[in-house]
Each structure stands twice: as C-alpha cells, then as structure tokens.
Enzyme design. Structure first.
Site, short mmCIF file in Angstrom:
data_model
loop_
_atom_site.label_atom_id
_atom_site.label_comp_id
_atom_site.label_asym_id
_atom_site.label_seq_id
_atom_site.Cartn_x
_atom_site.Cartn_y
_atom_site.Cartn_z
N LYS A 66 0.94 -1.32 0.14
CA LYS A 66 -0.09 -0.16 0.03
C LYS A 66 0.81 1.53 0.01
O LYS A 66 1.62 1.33 0.63
CB LYS A 66 -0.99 0.10 1.17
CG LYS A 66 -1.89 0.80 1.13
CD LYS A 66 -3.05 0.63 1.98
CE LYS A 66 -4.19 1.61 2.07
NZ LYS A 66 -4.72 2.23 0.75
N ALA B 43 10.43 2.28 -1.10
CA ALA B 43 9.94 3.20 -2.45
C ALA B 43 11.25 4.37 -2.34
O ALA B 43 11.96 4.49 -3.19
CB ALA B 43 8.90 3.82 -2.35
N GLY C 49 6.38 0.80 6.03
CA GLY C 49 7.35 0.15 5.24
C GLY C 49 7.34 0.42 3.63
O GLY C 49 8.50 0.20 3.01
N CYS C 50 6.32 0.43 2.86
CA CYS C 50 6.39 0.66 1.75
C CYS C 50 6.89 2.07 1.52
O CYS C 50 7.64 2.16 0.23
CB CYS C 50 4.95 0.84 1.29
SG CYS C 50 3.85 -0.96 1.28
N THR C 51 6.79 2.99 2.16
CA THR C 51 7.46 4.58 1.90
C THR C 51 8.84 4.15 2.08
O THR C 51 9.63 4.79 1.19
CB THR C 51 6.98 5.31 2.89
OG1 THR C 51 5.36 5.55 2.59
CG2 THR C 51 7.68 6.74 2.60
#
Length: 150
Positions: free
Chosen positions: A38, A48, A43-45
């Site tokens: 998401k 990325a 974590g995704c930030t």
C-alpha cells in the site's frame, strides 16, 4: 512465487500519470519488478524512498524499477509527489498482474488473517526471463539487496 528461469508474464498497466506501460516495452533492459502492499504506509514508503535514493546506481547497471500495488493511479500520483519518487508506479486495481505473479496471499497481522499483497521482488533480465525471485522481503533492506543482484 514464479520460478526463476521462466518467462515473466507480460502485462499492461497504468502508471501514476495514467500512461500505459507493458513489461515487453522494457525488453533489452533489466527490470526490477517489485510488489508492495500500500502507498504511503511506513514500510512501503521506506522501500520506495530507498529505491529512489539508489536510482542512479540502478541506472548505471542498466536497470529500471517498476513498483506495483493495487492502489489507484491517483493514490500513486500522491505517493510519487509526496516523496519525489523517480521511477514508475503501476496501478493494478483489478489484481490481474498481482495474481499472475503469485503475490496475492493469505497474511496474518496481529493474529488477524486476511488476503493481501506479499512484499515480493523479481529481477527480470533483458530477454524477459526471471533471474531472481525474492518473497517476503524486508522493506528497508530490499533496494540494497536488489542493487547487489543486478
């Protein structure tokens, strides 16, 4: 997860600007295809932003980065703009590519079971063959790990 040594399934998905991208258009380049749960989550930030910071080294090695989640084009656009992400984010709201790459799985979070994207990264060679397949990757470590594998 898909097998190393097999042809990566081709696909066409919209990016954060609504432009369409197909895997086949990257023939001749190495592709890091990473699936994440998401936009704008911690974590995704972290994952990325780390891919973004290492982008010059990936370019030197002739690799492109494609991030895929089931978030909308608009969500991807906000994510890209907020963090200045210098690579393509692909929107798979129908989960067609997510399921083709076998990353839609049962997950447990604090004892609760649900279906979702398992953080997975594929390295695809210049001919479209999967050369590395890493499942349940650690968000913070994955970009550095992939840079070493390219």
């Amino acid at each position: 997860m898909l097998e190393v040594g097999t042809k990566a399934p081709d696909f066409t998905l919209p990016d954060q600007n609504g432009d369409m991208h197909s895997l086949s258009e990257y023939k001749g380049q190495k592709v890091i295809l990473y699936f994440y749960p998401k936009d704008s989550t911690p974590g995704c930030t972290k994952q990325a932003c780390s891919f973004g910071e290492l982008m010059p080294q990936f370019k030197e090695k002739g690799a492109v980065i494609l991030g895929v989640s089931k978030d909308s084009v608009a969500s991807h656009k906000r994510f890209e703009e907020k963090y200045g992400l210098p690579f393509t984010l692909l929107s798979d709201t129908e989960r067609v590519v997510i399921e083709a790459y076998d990353v839609w799985k049962e997950k447990k979070n604090y004892g609760k079971v649900s279906m979702g994207v398992v953080r997975t990264t594929y390295l695809i060679d210049e001919e479209g063959i999967i050369t590395k397949a890493l499942g349940n990757v650690k968000a913070a470590e994955n970009p550095t790990q992939m840079l070493e594998l390219v």
